[in-house]
Design an enzyme around this catalytic site. Structure first.
Site, PDB file in Angstrom:
ATOM      1  N   PRO A 355       0.788  -1.403   0.040  1.00 12.53           N
ATOM      2  CA  PRO A 355      -0.124   0.033  -0.175  1.00 12.53           C
ATOM      3  C   PRO A 355       0.983   1.433   0.049  1.00 12.53           C
ATOM      4  O   PRO A 355       2.063   1.139   0.618  1.00 12.53           O
ATOM      5  CB  PRO A 355      -0.911  -0.132   1.209  1.00 12.53           C
ATOM      6  N   GLY A 356       0.231   2.327  -0.512  1.00 11.78           N
ATOM      7  CA  GLY A 356       0.930   3.591  -0.403  1.00 11.78           C
ATOM      8  C   GLY A 356       2.250   3.437  -1.356  1.00 11.78           C
ATOM      9  O   GLY A 356       3.130   4.647  -0.958  1.00 11.78           O
ATOM     10  N   LYS A 359       0.919   3.024  -6.785  1.00 13.58           N
ATOM     11  CA  LYS A 359       0.107   2.255  -7.888  1.00 13.58           C
ATOM     12  C   LYS A 359      -1.120   2.980  -8.541  1.00 13.58           C
ATOM     13  O   LYS A 359      -1.083   3.274  -9.605  1.00 13.58           O
ATOM     14  CB  LYS A 359      -0.367   0.743  -7.269  1.00 13.58           C
ATOM     15  N   SER A 676       9.294 -19.629   5.187  1.00 13.69           N
ATOM     16  CA  SER A 676      10.572 -18.824   5.349  1.00 13.69           C
ATOM     17  C   SER A 676      11.071 -18.826   6.679  1.00 13.69           C
ATOM     18  O   SER A 676      11.986 -18.119   6.912  1.00 13.69           O
ATOM     19  CB  SER A 676      10.469 -17.764   4.424  1.00 13.69           C
ATOM     20  N   LYS A 719      11.889  -8.302   2.411  1.00 17.77           N
ATOM     21  CA  LYS A 719      12.316  -8.522   3.658  1.00 17.77           C
ATOM     22  C   LYS A 719      13.529  -7.767   4.110  1.00 17.77           C
ATOM     23  O   LYS A 719      13.625  -7.324   5.432  1.00 17.77           O
ATOM     24  CB  LYS A 719      12.584 -10.071   3.632  1.00 17.77           C
TER      25      LYS A 719
HETATM   26  N1  LIG Z   1       7.421   7.520  -6.037  1.00 19.46           N
HETATM   27  C1  LIG Z   1       6.315   8.338  -5.489  1.00 19.46           C
HETATM   28  N2  LIG Z   1       6.658   9.658  -6.000  1.00 19.46           N
HETATM   29  C2  LIG Z   1       5.687  10.593  -5.452  1.00 19.46           C
HETATM   30  N3  LIG Z   1       4.693  10.388  -4.683  1.00 19.46           N
HETATM   31  C3  LIG Z   1       4.450   9.167  -4.552  1.00 19.46           C
HETATM   32  C4  LIG Z   1       5.274   8.178  -4.985  1.00 19.46           C
HETATM   33  N4  LIG Z   1       4.767   6.965  -4.532  1.00 19.46           N
HETATM   34  C5  LIG Z   1       3.595   7.254  -3.898  1.00 19.46           C
HETATM   35  N5  LIG Z   1       3.460   8.642  -3.841  1.00 19.46           N
HETATM   36  C6  LIG Z   1       2.057   9.307  -3.207  1.00 19.46           C
HETATM   37  O1  LIG Z   1       1.943   8.628  -2.216  1.00 19.46           O
HETATM   38  C7  LIG Z   1       0.347   8.595  -2.238  1.00 19.46           C
HETATM   39  C8  LIG Z   1      -0.211   7.203  -2.089  1.00 19.46           C
HETATM   40  O2  LIG Z   1      -0.031   6.530  -3.278  1.00 19.46           O
HETATM   41  P1  LIG Z   1      -1.168   5.570  -3.989  1.00 19.46           P
HETATM   42  O3  LIG Z   1      -2.522   5.974  -3.766  1.00 19.46           O
HETATM   43  O4  LIG Z   1      -0.922   5.704  -5.580  1.00 19.46           O
HETATM   44  O5  LIG Z   1      -0.785   4.378  -3.514  1.00 19.46           O
HETATM   45  P2  LIG Z   1      -1.403   2.893  -3.787  1.00 19.46           P
HETATM   46  O6  LIG Z   1       0.045   2.256  -4.090  1.00 19.46           O
HETATM   47  O7  LIG Z   1      -2.316   2.751  -4.828  1.00 19.46           O
HETATM   48  O8  LIG Z   1      -1.702   2.417  -2.467  1.00 19.46           O
HETATM   49  P3  LIG Z   1      -2.978   1.098  -2.228  1.00 19.46           P
HETATM   50  O9  LIG Z   1      -2.290  -0.143  -2.309  1.00 19.46           O
HETATM   51  O10 LIG Z   1      -3.208   1.269  -0.624  1.00 19.46           O
HETATM   52  O11 LIG Z   1      -4.039   1.398  -2.999  1.00 19.46           O
HETATM   53  C9  LIG Z   1      -0.078   9.556  -3.591  1.00 19.46           C
HETATM   54  O12 LIG Z   1      -0.330  10.580  -2.853  1.00 19.46           O
HETATM   55  C10 LIG Z   1       1.013   9.291  -4.391  1.00 19.46           C
HETATM   56  O13 LIG Z   1       1.288  10.538  -5.047  1.00 19.46           O
END
Ligand SMILES: Nc1ncnc2c1ncn2[C@@H]1O[C@H](COP(=O)(O)OP(=O)(O)OP(=O)(O)O)[C@@H](O)[C@H]1O
Ligand SMILES: [Mg+2]
Length: 790
Positions: A355-356, A359, A676, A719
């Site tokens: 998450p976060g 994606k 693991s 990990k």
């Molecule tokens: N590499 C990055 N550079 C700049 N901002 C980022 C980057 N990665 C994530 N963010 C920022 O972090 C926040 C969360 O990202 P996002 O919602 O796309 O996550 P996600 O991977 O879809 O999470 P989830 O699996 O919980 O849906 C957004 O505001 C995004 O712009």
């Protein structure tokens, strides 16, 4: 008095769409730019200011003197607060003024002003009569509306005719220029008469509509009457909204314009005939209307998609997301293939990661880089096939499925459509949503996708679908086959620091109406937030913490409690964010024998876990707790057998027969399974039995076999990143996993010591500093471990 003020010069605030009468409390929306300047002026004590109404709404850029009316009010500013997309100014209006001699100063207009005294050509008695008359009229009108009390109560408390006009004017359906004209009238009498005139017109129009409705009511039932009244009110409102509702076109015309394929058009026209035949009274008519509304709103025809500009696409991706080089490379390659093959869709990308990690936002950036519309549907927790494919229209409250709803929202036939959380689709008795999704994603079938509500096949072949998921494990096989997975892994602390500084912080500032002149957060503070206030693979919690600081800051800045720019350092975080959430050092020190740090992979990223074990008098039982899966339980049994076979000779003191052993793995948020943790379980038991502690800053992962070999495991990169996040210094990994270390960012690799192992002897040597007897002793030790013959 006029003479005295002649030379005064005050700052001018442009007001959009409002005309403010003297002696009122008022709220005025300011653009971000003006808001910030006004804010600074106030701090310098530059109050009051002059409020002038803008001649045109939707003014872009700073107004010129010609864009403003030259009669306005003095405003005594009470507060300026950040509000959505700008600032909100609260003020008390003072005198009416005329302005002249505009000049520019500090990016704002200033002007000279003189107070305008209106001609009071109504005696007191007349004024009271007017006041009463207006109040009565408004009261009478309000009887037709529910919830009008809120509006009426403050009105009844007002006594001055000027205040009353100022109060009701915003509610009257007249244009800003007409309001300004009324405001500029020099005679109180003229003003009053104009307001009364406007009021009477409004009253008549409402009265007329209600009369009509009553006539109808004799023939129809009560419910219908209400709905008709509402409909008529809507029409009145539309009409009063200065022509916004003009030119309402009928369904037939809309159907013609919608460019539908033959089949859809036929269906639409036959529905329309049905609608016309049933008449407005029929309670079913709104079902048909909803259906027709969907048909005419859906995009049916293909727009020419522009050429894909690969270089520009890369720039946009780079601009939106830091790092993720491999991921961006893969996306660009994908776009390049689409460009070469002149495909609108290409295969379906699946972005997988914790998450976060960006994606969903990458999906958005891809849309931007292709210049295509972006829509998103979240599929997490969907268990009903109808959520994807819609309900049949015969059901009450039926709706189209999320795909068709998304297309309606997109309004074009070739959007980038993000299907979020495809790994969280659930199967239930109401059908299998995953199989419905198969049809959506299969290029062979999706040119005629069937939605139960829509009934007519819909062509999805121009849509570029992008799916996101946290884990591949829970995605049904056939669905996974149709997608091309791109892995996104956790961020290191360094990457997080850069993302925070360059992306998250600017976004947080903007969302709270702040900028770097108002709030600054030091690099050191960012580091503390990352280390001690968040523990995550992505950056979502980090963004939340920054938002929290921004909220606290705007409150402090607006209330004048701090100097700007307010500089936040690591030391101040305790006050702003509260107690530190994670202190790795504490968790990682002073553990008794039997406790070992393991490494786990979970859909939300890697994590460290503590394996705890203890023993007590008993009968040789092994108890396992902590939501362990079957595979992990097996690992625990293998470990115990191994210990008994390999270590028994060395530790004759420990009586396996008369002791019960208990192993616990604190479950944390997610249940764990997989082989693991094998060597960690093994080491925990060895440590317990030997009474020797294991350094908890040493973490380990690896599968063990009954023969004592250590086998490779998955998820090494995640990990290792988790171990690094948690402040681990050494990591034992299976020898065959050494090649996977290439994927780990160099900076992280340099800060950790890796110990590759092939068998449990090496593990014990590293973790407990004991040398096990050579293999030839094995036979003997096995014998020693056997329970005595009964
Ligand atoms: N590499 C990055 N550079 C700049 N901002 C980022 C980057 N990665 C994530 N963010 C920022 O972090 C926040 C969360 O990202 P996002 O919602 O796309 O996550 P996600 O991977 O879809 O999470 P989830 O699996 O919980 O849906 C957004 O505001 C995004 O712009
Ligand atoms: Mg997401």
């Amino acid at each position: 008095m006029i003479e005295e003020n002649k030379q005064d010069r005050l700052y001018v605030i442009p007001m959009e769409g409002v005309v403010v009468f003297p002696n009122m409390e008022t709220k005025i929306k300011l653009s971000k730019h003006t808001g910030q300047i006004v804010y600074k002026l106030l701090k310098m004590g530059k109050n009051p200011v002059i409020g002038l109404t803008l001649k045109h709404e939707d003014q872009v850029g700073s107004p010129e003197p010609g864009d403003l009316y030259q009669t306005g009010v003095l405003l005594d500013v009470i507060t300026v607060q950040p509000a959505d997309n700008g600032f909100l100014l609260r003020a008390k209006s003072l005198d009416k003024v005329g302005v002249s001699n505009f000049e520019e100063e500090r990016g704002m207009l200033t002007a000279q002003y003189e107070v305008i005294e209106d001609k009071v050509d109504l005696d007191e008695e007349n004024q009271i009569e007017m006041v009463d008359f207006i109040k009565d009229t408004v009261l009478e009108m309000s009887k037709n509306f529910q919830g009008a009390e809120q509006f009426i109560k403050p009105l009844l408390d007002l006594t001055s005719i000027m205040e009353i006009m100022g109060y009701i004017l915003p509610y009257l359906p007249v244009s800003t220029s007409e309001k300004q004209e009324l405001f500029e009238m020099a005679s109180l009498r003229d003003q009053c008469l104009r307001v009364i005139d406007l009021l009477m017109k409004q009253k008549e129009s409402i009265h007329f509509q209600i009369e009509m409705a009553k006539k109808f009511s004799e023939r129809s039932n009560k419910n219908y009457r209400e709905s008709l009244l509402r409909e008529q009110l809507r029409v009145i409102q539309e009409e009063l909204n200065e022509g916004k509702g003009k030119g309402k076109i009928g369904y037939r015309e809309k159907i013609e314009k919608a460019n539908m394929p033959e089949e859809a058009k036929e269906a639409a026209l036959s529905e329309l005939e049905k609608l016309e035949a049933m008449g407005k009274q029929n309670p079913e008519s709104h079902i048909v209307r909803n259906y027709l509304d969907l048909l005419v709103a859906l995009p049916w025809s293909t727009e020419e998609a522009g050429e894909i500009d690969i270089q520009e696409a890369r720039q946009i991706l780079d601009h939106n997301h830091y790092g993720l080089e491999d991921v961006k490379d893969r996306i660009i390659q994908h776009l390049a293939v689409m460009k070469l093959k002149k495909e609108k869709q290409g295969s379906i990308l699946l972005l997988v990661g914790p998450p976060g990690t960006g994606k969903t936002s990458l999906g958005q950036a891809i849309a931007e880089s292709l210049g295509r519309k972006y829509v998103r549907a979240s599929l997490g927790g969907i268990r009903d096939e109808a959520e994807i494919r819609g309900h049949r229209r015969t059901y009450i409250g039926a709706l189209p499925g999320r795909i068709i709803q998304g297309m309606k929202k997109a309004g074009v036939k070739n959007p980038v459509f993000v299907l979020d959380e495809v790994d969280k689709l659930a199967v239930s008795f109401s059908g299998d949503p995953a199989s419905a999704l198969l049809e959506v994603l299969d290029p062979e079938q999706n040119n005629s996708f069937s939605d139960h509500y829509l009934e007519i096949p819909y062509d999805l072949s121009d849509v570029m679908f992008i799916a996101t998921a946290n884990s591949l494990n829970t995605i049904p096989g056939p669905l996974l086959d149709r997608m091309e997975a791109i892995q996104i892994s956790s961020y290191t602390n360094y990457e997080k620091a850069i993302i925070a500084k360059n992306h998250l912080l600017p976004k947080a500032l903007e969302e709270h109406g702040l900028n770097l002149d108002l709030l600054q957060i030091s690099d050191e503070a960012l580091k503390v937030i990352i280390d001690r206030y968040t523990r995550e693979a992505g950056v979502r919690a980090l963004k939340k913490q920054l938002d929290k600081i921004a909220r606290v800051a705007s409150e402090k800045i607006v209330s004048g409690k701090v100097e700007t720019p307010w500089e936040v350092s690591g030391k101040m975080l305790g006050d702003i964010l509260g107690k530190e959430v994670f202190r790795h050092d504490d968790a990682l020190s002073g553990q008794p024998p039997g406790v070992v740090t393991g490494l786990a992979w979970t859909p939300v990223g890697g994590d460290i876990l503590f394996i705890e074990s203890t023993f007590m008098q008993g009968k040789g039982a092994l108890t396992l707790t902590g939501q362990l899966g079957d595979v992990m339980k097996e690992s625990a049994r293998i470990s115990l057998s191994l210990i008994r076979s390999r270590l028994a000779h060395a530790i004759r003191k420990f009586d396996f027969i008369k002791s019960d052993i208990h192993i616990h793995v604190p479950s944390g948020a997610t249940p764990k399974d997989g082989p693991s943790a094998g060597i960690a379980l093994f080491t925990a038991l060895a440590s317990l039995i030997l009474g020797k502690t294991v350094n908890t800053k040493l973490a380990m992962t690896g599968e063990i076999t009954l023969r004592g070999s250590v086998l490779p495991v998955g998820g090494i990169k995640e990990k290792i990143l988790a171990a690094h996040r948690a402040g681990i210094s050494r990591v034992i990994i299976p020898k065959e996993n050494v090649k996977d270390l290439e994927d780990v960012p160099k900076k992280v690799r340099e800060e950790l010591l890796f110990i590759p192992v092939e068998n449990v002897e090496e593990v014990l040597k590293e973790a407990l500093e004991i040398d096990l007897p050579k293999p030839e002793f094995r036979e003997a030790s096995l014998e020693a471990a056997l329970p005595p013959a009964q």
